[in-house]
Design a protein around this motif. Structure first.
Motif, short mmCIF file in Angstrom:
data_model
loop_
_atom_site.label_atom_id
_atom_site.label_comp_id
_atom_site.label_asym_id
_atom_site.label_seq_id
_atom_site.Cartn_x
_atom_site.Cartn_y
_atom_site.Cartn_z
N GLU A 262 0.83 -1.20 0.00
CA GLU A 262 0.00 0.00 0.00
C GLU A 262 0.86 1.25 0.00
O GLU A 262 1.80 1.40 0.79
N LEU A 298 1.53 2.39 -10.81
CA LEU A 298 0.41 1.93 -9.99
C LEU A 298 0.70 2.21 -8.52
O LEU A 298 1.77 1.87 -8.01
N GLN A 300 -1.47 1.63 -4.90
CA GLN A 300 -2.68 1.15 -4.23
C GLN A 300 -2.83 1.85 -2.89
O GLN A 300 -1.90 1.86 -2.07
N ASP A 304 -8.55 2.08 -3.58
CA ASP A 304 -8.23 2.68 -4.87
C ASP A 304 -6.93 2.10 -5.44
O ASP A 304 -5.93 1.98 -4.74
N TYR A 305 -6.98 1.79 -6.74
CA TYR A 305 -5.80 1.39 -7.49
C TYR A 305 -5.61 2.45 -8.58
O TYR A 305 -6.35 2.47 -9.56
N ARG A 306 -4.62 3.32 -8.38
CA ARG A 306 -4.43 4.46 -9.27
C ARG A 306 -3.31 4.18 -10.26
O ARG A 306 -2.18 3.89 -9.87
N THR A 324 -8.23 5.18 -12.53
CA THR A 324 -8.38 4.73 -11.15
C THR A 324 -9.49 3.69 -11.07
O THR A 324 -10.59 3.91 -11.58
N ASN A 327 -12.33 -0.44 -5.79
CA ASN A 327 -12.93 -1.74 -5.53
C ASN A 327 -13.84 -1.65 -4.31
O ASN A 327 -13.53 -2.14 -3.23
#
Length: 705
Positions: A262, A298, A300, A304-306, A324, A327
């Motif tokens: 993260e 990327l 995380q 959010d996964y940007r 983005t 989930n």
């Protein structure tokens, strides 16, 4: 008299203080010696016995603290050696909570470690040494992410996974299983033997395995490397390659620890045959693409996964921007994209075509691949209704130019919103031939079948630029066209929605000129047409006073309402129409002269066939009849009499341009003298077919006068 007693000396009162202090210090020293002696005794007992007698208390106390069953099947050791905690266990197992799909969180044949004592009370856990043999770790989340197997708490809540700091390690035969029901991700990984010292892994540590993301199986191969310069204790370089279907994903980055993902920037690269297959893995539906190559950074953060600094290609087009993926309870996709040049073939998927088939075999073959009947052009590919209802999306996409052989398109601006199954491309705008097109297109799958609407507006656009690919010369062409298409239908595909559509289509031609390079079909004067064919140039352009090409659409059938173009020489009118149902065209267009013409065919030109294969028939039955009459007159009279069959007396009624320029239907059209026009299609569909006019009307229109 007795002598008075001397007063007590106040200063002498605390004369016994030093002995008292000595007694306190003596007591404290003795207590400290007792404590030290006790600690030494405990240390000595533990050191001599190796703490083996603590096996059952360890299982009970740790089990109570973690709310799990803890078992040691074999040898057990827990003591100070000399100041580090020595912990060793054979057959160690820690149970999972009852809701988990596997019984054990952790199992190992043997574990031997040296632990920093204070790290058990403060900060991150720290292992000076870890030797793990045949370990198995099972990590699992609850579907709502309210808990996980590695958070030891009776209360709800799942903390991120955090590995301890390990200075030296020897890890062999370890497997890790990870299950996230919300992501629908299952991974089963095998870790290669690890040898590390001073927070640096001497050799690359390999991780291989397989898994499933939603319904797509994948394989993964990764390596953990020490960077050339260790920037923080435990920092490791990650190199990962995953194969999912026909897609390959590469991930690289530096991790502060094995599980610290993260907030860590990771460089990602993806390549494959079709980008829609890649996003389809996470349940996102986009139009299919040709071969793609993309790269992005990327990060995380929570749900959010940007993906930032995104760039790459798909087919013969480029793309850049940011994306983005959130989930949450519903998957949410938001992106801002920019394309410098979009190949027209790569735009084909937006109306349902397979771009590979379009590039190799053309649009008709691509339509057939969607299930459309032979000779059809409109795609019959159904919208992914079920998928569209599972995720939401917001997209802004700008395209500088579209590479096209016929129609110049640039400055495309697309705003797309998908919410609860309602897909809106609104607004959609672009520049076409120095004109502007604005559109709002909606597919609402919440209604069954989907309720679809099209509203397309064309701002005044130069004809010379717009029709340059069809033989109209830009030089000398000053005419423009503007128009609007408003249709509404029901269906889960472009074909179905248009086949049931109702609405109106109208294109207006204000005053201007048009110069054709190849054939002067707009005037439809056979003498001028023949002259054009042989001389390959015209002496002057067509002068347009006003014009209207309009259609009324009912149940997928478009009928001329009206086709009326007024030029300096002729009045062009048309009847008939076309059908979105079977994609047939049945139009008849004629030009009546305003002035006397000695040699004029002025015969209706028939436009027929299908959208995919239209046909143009200039030699109509009326022209053949005139030719036969002319031949008869030439035989029975003189050759000069044969010309009389082609004489046009020039009685065409000029159009009143007011209703034409207003885009009014046929009922509102008038001659310059104010009389209603009866020589134009009135928007009435055919009763026995899809041609747009009744047989009686067509016979009257095509009849010989």
């Amino acid at each position: 008299m007795d002598d008075p007693q001397p007063a007590p000396n106040a200063a002498a009162a605390p004369a016994d203080t030093p002995p008292r202090r000595r007694r306190v210090r003596h007591i404290a020293r003795n207590a400290a010696l007792v404590v030290l002696g006790l600690l030494f005794t405990i240390w000595l007992v533990l050191f001599v016995t190796k703490g083996r007698f603590l096996k059952h208390p360890f299982e009970t106390i740790v089990g109570r603290l973690t709310h799990r069953e803890v078992k040691v099947a074999g040898d057990f050791q827990l003591y100070f050696a000399p100041l580090q905690i020595k912990f060793a266990a054979q057959g160690l197992s820690i149970a999972n909570p009852a809701w988990a799909s596997r019984p054990y969180l952790f199992r190992a044949d043997a574990l031997d470690s040296r632990i920093a004592p204070l790290s058990l009370l403060f900060g991150r856990r720290r292992f000076y040494w870890l030797d793990l043999t045949n370990g198995a770790v099972d990590l699992e989340w609850l579907p709502d992410h309210s808990g996980n197997t590695w958070t030891f708490s009776a209360k709800k809540g799942g903390k991120p996974l955090q590995f301890p700091v390990i200075d030296r390690a020897s890890v062999t035969g370890t497997r890790v299983r990870y299950l996230d029901p919300r992501l629908r991700l299952l991974a089963d990984l095998a870790v290669d033997p690890i040898r590390s010292a001073d927070a640096r892994i001497g050799d690359a540590v390999g991780v291989t395995g397989q898994g499933r993301l939603r319904a797509t199986p994948f394989t993964v191969a990764a390596r953990l490397l020490s960077p050339n310069q260790t920037v923080a204790r435990g920092a490791n370089r990650l190199e990962l390659t995953a194969h999912a279907g026909a897609n390959v994903i590469d991930v690289t980055g530096t991790l502060p620890s094995l599980a610290a993902i993260e907030g860590v920037p990771l460089q990602t690269r993806a390549r494959g045959r079709d980008l829609s297959q890649l996003l389809g893995i996470i349940g996102v539906a986009i139009p299919r693409t040709r071969t793609y190559r993309l790269k992005a950074q990327l990060v995380q953060q929570g749900r959010d996964y940007r993906f930032t600094h995104l760039s790459g290609t798909f087919g013969d087009s480029d793309v850049a921007g940011a994306l983005t993926v959130t989930n949450g309870d519903r998957l949410y996709l938001t992106s801002t994209l920019a394309t410098r040049q979009l190949d027209i073939v790569d735009a084909a998927p937006f109306i349902g075509y397979n771009p590979d088939i379009v590039a190799a075999k053309g649009a008709a073959a691509a339509a057939a691949a969607t299930g459309a009947a032979p000779e059809r052009l409109l795609p019959d590919a159904a919208l992914p209704v079920a998928t569209m209802r599972r995720f939401d999306a917001d997209l802004k996409w700008t395209i500088r130019t579209v590479r096209s052989r016929r129609v110049p398109i640039s400055d495309v601006d697309v705003t797309l919103a998908l919410k609860d199954g309602r897909l809106a491309r609104s607004p959609l705008s672009f520049a076409m031939a120095r004109g502007n097109v604005a559109a709002d297109v909606v597919f609402d799958t919440r209604q069954r079948p989907a309720a679809d609407s099209y509203d397309i507006r064309l701002a005044p656009t130069p004809l010379g630029k717009l029709l340059a690919g069809w033989g109209v010369a830009e030089a000398g062409t000053t005419g423009v066209v503007k128009g609007r298409i408003q249709l509404a239908g029901r269906g889960d595909s472009v074909h179905d929605s248009l086949a049931s559509a109702r609405g109106r289509m109208a294109f207006v031609l204000p005053s201007g000129s048009m110069w054709a390079r190849n054939a002067q079909l707009s005037e439809l004067d056979i003498g001028v047409f023949v002259q054009k064919m042989f001389q390959r140039e015209l002496k002057e352009p067509v002068r347009i006073n006003c014009g209207l090409v309009g259609f009324t659409v009912r149940d997928g059938v478009a009928a001329a309402d009206p086709i009326l173009i007024d030029t300096t020489k002729n009045v062009v009118t048309g009847r008939g129409g076309f059908s979105f149902r079977n994609e047939t065209v049945d139009l008849a267009i004629r030009a009546d002269g305003k002035k006397f013409s000695l040699f004029s065919g002025q015969s209706p030109v028939s436009i027929g066939g299908t959208f995919a294969h239209p046909s143009l028939n200039v030699i109509s039955p009326q022209l053949l009849a005139r030719a036969g009459a002319g031949l008869g007159l030439a035989v029975v009279a003189t050759p000069l009499a044969g010309i009389l069959a082609f004489v046009d007396v020039g009685d065409a009624k000029a159009a009143a341009c007011g209703p034409v320029l207003a885009g009014a239907d046929a009922r509102a059209q008038r001659t310059t003298k104010g009389k209603p026009r009866e020589d134009v299609g009135n928007g009435t569909p055919a009763k026995s077919g899809d041609g747009g006019e009744t047989k009686a009307q067509r016979k009257k229109f095509l009849g010989i006068f």
